[in-house]
Structure formats: C-alpha cells, structure tokens
Design an enzyme around this catalytic site. Structure first.
Site, PDB file in Angstrom:
ATOM      1  N   CYS A 142       0.806  -1.227   0.000  1.00  0.00           N
ATOM      2  CA  CYS A 142       0.000   0.000   0.000  1.00  0.00           C
ATOM      3  C   CYS A 142       0.840   1.278   0.000  1.00  0.00           C
ATOM      4  O   CYS A 142       0.628   2.190  -0.811  1.00  0.00           O
ATOM      5  CB  CYS A 142      -0.973  -0.004   1.174  1.00  0.00           C
ATOM      6  SG  CYS A 142      -0.202   0.003   2.817  1.00  0.00           S
ATOM      7  N   HIS A 194      -2.727   0.816   6.796  1.00  0.00           N
ATOM      8  CA  HIS A 194      -3.022   0.849   5.365  1.00  0.00           C
ATOM      9  C   HIS A 194      -3.173   2.295   4.908  1.00  0.00           C
ATOM     10  O   HIS A 194      -3.590   3.167   5.671  1.00  0.00           O
ATOM     11  CB  HIS A 194      -4.308   0.075   5.062  1.00  0.00           C
ATOM     12  CG  HIS A 194      -4.596  -0.052   3.593  1.00  0.00           C
ATOM     13  ND1 HIS A 194      -3.844  -0.837   2.753  1.00  0.00           N
ATOM     14  CD2 HIS A 194      -5.549   0.533   2.813  1.00  0.00           C
ATOM     15  CE1 HIS A 194      -4.324  -0.753   1.520  1.00  0.00           C
ATOM     16  NE2 HIS A 194      -5.357   0.079   1.532  1.00  0.00           N
ATOM     17  N   ASN A 206      -5.935   2.331  -4.348  1.00  0.00           N
ATOM     18  CA  ASN A 206      -4.965   1.777  -3.401  1.00  0.00           C
ATOM     19  C   ASN A 206      -4.487   0.405  -3.842  1.00  0.00           C
ATOM     20  O   ASN A 206      -5.085  -0.238  -4.711  1.00  0.00           O
ATOM     21  CB  ASN A 206      -5.573   1.697  -2.006  1.00  0.00           C
ATOM     22  CG  ASN A 206      -6.633   0.610  -1.874  1.00  0.00           C
ATOM     23  OD1 ASN A 206      -6.693  -0.091  -0.875  1.00  0.00           O
ATOM     24  ND2 ASN A 206      -7.504   0.443  -2.871  1.00  0.00           N
TER      25      ASN A 206
END
Length: 233
Positions: A142, A194, A206
């Site tokens: 991420c 994240h 993402n």
C-alpha cells in the site's frame, strides 16, 4: 558588584524587549497590505493621536507596509519603526501587496496541477499485483504504491511506510479531502496499517489484496477502518 549586576539585568531586559518587538512586527507584517496616501503632506506620527509628535510626512501615492489599525489611525512600518497615519478614507487607503497575492495564486495553481498529475499517474498502475514490501511496477504494497505515485507524478519523496506517511503529513479533515490527499486506515483501531490515495471525498485508489484498484472509504470494507487523512501538497 551590585551595580554591575543591575547593569546586566537592564541589558538583558532591553535585549528581550527588542526580541519581542521584532517578533511582533514580523507577525503584523503578514497582513500583506500597504497603506497609501491620497494627499501630499500627510503627517506621520509617533503615536495614534493627533497630539503626538509628527516625525515626517508622506506624499500622494507614497506607501508603507500596513501593520494594523489602532483607533482612527493606521499603524505602518516606517524604516523599521512603528509610526501612525490617519485612517480616514479622505487621506489614505489600503491595497494588497500584489506580489503576495500573486504568490498565493501561483501556489494554489501549483497544488491543483500536482493533484491532477497524481490522479493521472495513479491510474496507470490499475491491476498491478499486490506484493508485500513492493515498491515497483512488478508489485506494490500500500505505501510502496503511494510513494511511487508521488515520486513519479510530482518528484516528491514521502516516507516509506503507512505509519510514517500519516505521522509526517499535514492532517486534513474528512470534509476537506481532495484528490491527491492520502487516506489512512487501521485494522485494530489504533495502529495505522493501510494507506490509499483519495480521488474524491468518497473514493480512493490503493494497493490491497487483488492489486491496485478503486475502493470507497466512506462505505463498505474500509469505512469503519478509516482513521484520518493527510496531505503532502
């Protein structure tokens, strides 16, 4: 000895006072305006009072940095000192420092351009596989993805991991999120785990399980895990 000690105290007090004055003047100067004279021979005074001493005058069209208003007088910066002129619209007027205004417009335009570039760059990698620790097009995690997009789009380096990206960003309220801002999440409710990049106030792009993809951060899986947003623009 006592006399010498007293002298030191006085000197320190004066030095401190000078520092405070300088700091205050710098803060006031941030008004970004000039005070202009409409007439010739406008009195410049030492205090905001008609009975105060007149040190000099200013002519029509002449200007000095505006520091604020005190009663019926404008405070100005006259050669590094505070002086006062009439605030009557008959004699004076205020005008923005065009250089400051232009700089703000350029900054705003630059940020807008950066956001456009970030969005365009982020979409180039749709479908790229997720890879733990990945920072290249062969696979991203991420934060590796957001860091790669920022570097490629606007040549800006941001911290490597999601926690550091959040900690070092300028925090943005949820209602103020713009495209290009980063949005952060936690699976345990305490630690940032994240990150994605906002495309709007509700959607992000993402790198997660399944690779780089679009996702909502206001509904579905990510909504209850949302922690906050940050900007590097």
């Amino acid at each position: 000895m006592l006399k010498r000690f007293a002298s030191i105290i006085v000197a320190a007090t004066l030095a401190f006072s000078g520092l405070a004055f300088t700091t205050g003047e710098q803060a006031e100067a941030a008004t970004g305006k000039f005070a202009y004279s409409k007439v010739n021979g406008l009195n410049i005074r030492t205090a905001p009072s008609l009975s105060s001493k007149v040190t000099t005058t200013m002519n029509k069209g002449q200007r000095y940095t505006y520091l604020g208003k005190v009663g019926s007088f404008y405070k100005i910066n006259y050669k590094g000192s505070h002086r006062y002129i009439s605030a009557s619209s008959t004699y004076t007027y205020l005008k923005a420092n065009t250089k400051t205004a232009t700089a703000k417009k350029v900054t705003t335009a630059s940020a807008s351009s950066a956001r456009t570039k970030l969005v365009a760059e982020s979409k180039k990698y749709l479908g790229t596989p997720y890879r733990y620790g990945g920072t290249t097009t062969s696979g991203f995690d991420c934060s590796g993805y957001t860091g790669h997009v920022y570097k490629k789009a606007i040549n800006k380096s941001i911290p490597r991991d999601s926690r550091s990206q959040y900690a070092n960003s300028k925090k943005v309220s949820k209602s103020a999120i713009q495209a290009g801002d980063l949005v952060f999440f936690s699976h345990n409710g305490s630690t940032i785990q994240h990150v994605g990049m906002a495309l709007s106030k509700t959607q992000m792009i993402n790198s997660e399980t399944g690779g780089v993809k679009y996702a909502s951060f206001t509904s579905g899986y990510w909504a209850p895990r949302y922690v906050g947003a940050g900007s590097y623009l």
